[in-house]
Design an enzyme around this catalytic site. Structure first.
Site, PDB file in Angstrom:
ATOM      1  N   GLY A 110       0.838  -1.191   0.000  1.00  0.00           N
ATOM      2  CA  GLY A 110       0.000   0.000   0.000  1.00  0.00           C
ATOM      3  C   GLY A 110       0.871   1.238   0.000  1.00  0.00           C
ATOM      4  N   MET A 126       2.347   5.064   1.367  1.00  0.00           N
ATOM      5  CA  MET A 126       2.837   5.508   2.659  1.00  0.00           C
ATOM      6  C   MET A 126       1.673   5.803   3.594  1.00  0.00           C
ATOM      7  SD  MET A 126       5.828   8.167   1.529  1.00  0.00           S
ATOM      8  CE  MET A 126       4.608   9.261   0.837  1.00  0.00           C
ATOM      9  N   ASP A 148       9.984  -6.133   6.384  1.00  0.00           N
ATOM     10  CA  ASP A 148       9.416  -4.811   6.132  1.00  0.00           C
ATOM     11  C   ASP A 148      10.250  -4.068   5.098  1.00  0.00           C
ATOM     12  OD1 ASP A 148       7.461  -2.885   6.490  1.00  0.00           O
ATOM     13  OD2 ASP A 148       8.502  -1.893   8.141  1.00  0.00           O
ATOM     14  N   GLU A 149       9.616  -3.115   4.421  1.00  0.00           N
ATOM     15  CA  GLU A 149      10.236  -2.384   3.298  1.00  0.00           C
ATOM     16  C   GLU A 149      10.729  -3.370   2.233  1.00  0.00           C
ATOM     17  OE1 GLU A 149       9.661   0.613   3.316  1.00  0.00           O
ATOM     18  OE2 GLU A 149       9.598   1.299   5.398  1.00  0.00           O
TER      19      GLU A 149
END
Length: 252
Positions: A38, A40, A115-116
């Site tokens: 999704g 930010m 994450d990221e």
């Protein structure tokens, strides 16, 4: 005398759905590779920490990985203040070796939180798929799909190709006009940038001076921020009537 005829299993009985012995023979047990994505500020990192918490509560053992957290530290940080230490993934990191090192130290691994994940290389995403398929590890990846140009990150593109499950994060992020925001615009001096480095190292403070690889080589820092826009206003480069007050979130 009435003779009662023996009936078969009730098809409405939940227990009757147990498969016949051997019916799944030859079907491999595999882990799953899931990508939650999704724009930010939609809560991806918060969701990553929540899933880690839920699995750990059930006695499962996991590893928390991150690539370029916004804080610049080896940790996952959420917009609402939650933080969790993590293992930083580098350009040359072999994710399979990270898991094997845990095994060698006597620590079992049931799942991975990444994450990221958009910043992973395609090869690293392939490694995650291998871990899911061959050693039955559940892999949960979280990240942004497209960069500031609205082009898929290579890591995100590979996740779209390989993931067993693709889940858009359901927390809605709005453009300044009230429409759903999907595009992460990079803004400098009130203008939406259309070219530059894909990755800009930054923090979450408003209106700080951020430096990209190009600007560092030229010795000139750029003041950069990010703003989520709908497609129309991303195309037009329209930041809204009070764009000077938008201190929206940084993307590392």
């Amino acid at each position: 005398m009435t003779v009662l005829k023996e009936s078969g299993p009730d098809p409405t009985d939940a227990l009757s759905s147990v498969p016949v012995a051997g019916s799944r023979r030859g079907v491999p047990v595999v882990g799953k590779l899931k990508f939650c994505y999704g724009p930010m500020d939609c809560g991806k990192s918060t969701l990553a920490l929540q899933i880690d918490h839920n699995h750990a509560r059930q006695g499962r053992r996991g590893m928390v990985l991150v690539r370029h957290d916004r804080s610049g530290e080896p940790q996952i940080t959420s917009r609402i203040g939650l933080t969790r230490k993590a293992i930083e993934v580098g350009n040359e990191t072999d994710l399979r070796l990270l898991v094997r090192e845990q095994w060698a130290a006597g620590r079992h691994v049931d799942y991975l939180i990444v994450d990221e994940a958009q910043f992973l290389s395609p090869d690293q995403v392939d490694q995650l798929a291998e871990l899911a398929d061959d050693v039955q590890i559940d892999v949960y990846c979280f990240g942004i799909a497209t960069d500031f140009r609205s082009v898929l990150f290579p890591g995100a593109a590979r996740l779209f190709e390989l993931a067993d499950e693709l889940q858009p994060v359901q927390v809605e992020v709005l453009c300044w006009c009230g429409q759903t925001g999907r595009f992460n615009a990079r803004v400098s001096d009130g203008e939406v940038l259309r070219a530059g480095d894909t990755v800009v190292v930054a923090d979450t403070e408003q209106f700080v001076v951020e430096t990209s690889q190009a600007s560092r080589s030229q010795g000139e820092p750029n003041t950069v921020r990010y703003q989520v826009l709908c497609r129309r206003h991303f195309r037009l480069g329209d930041l809204g009537p009070s764009s000077g007050q938008h201190g929206q979130l940084r993307l590392t």
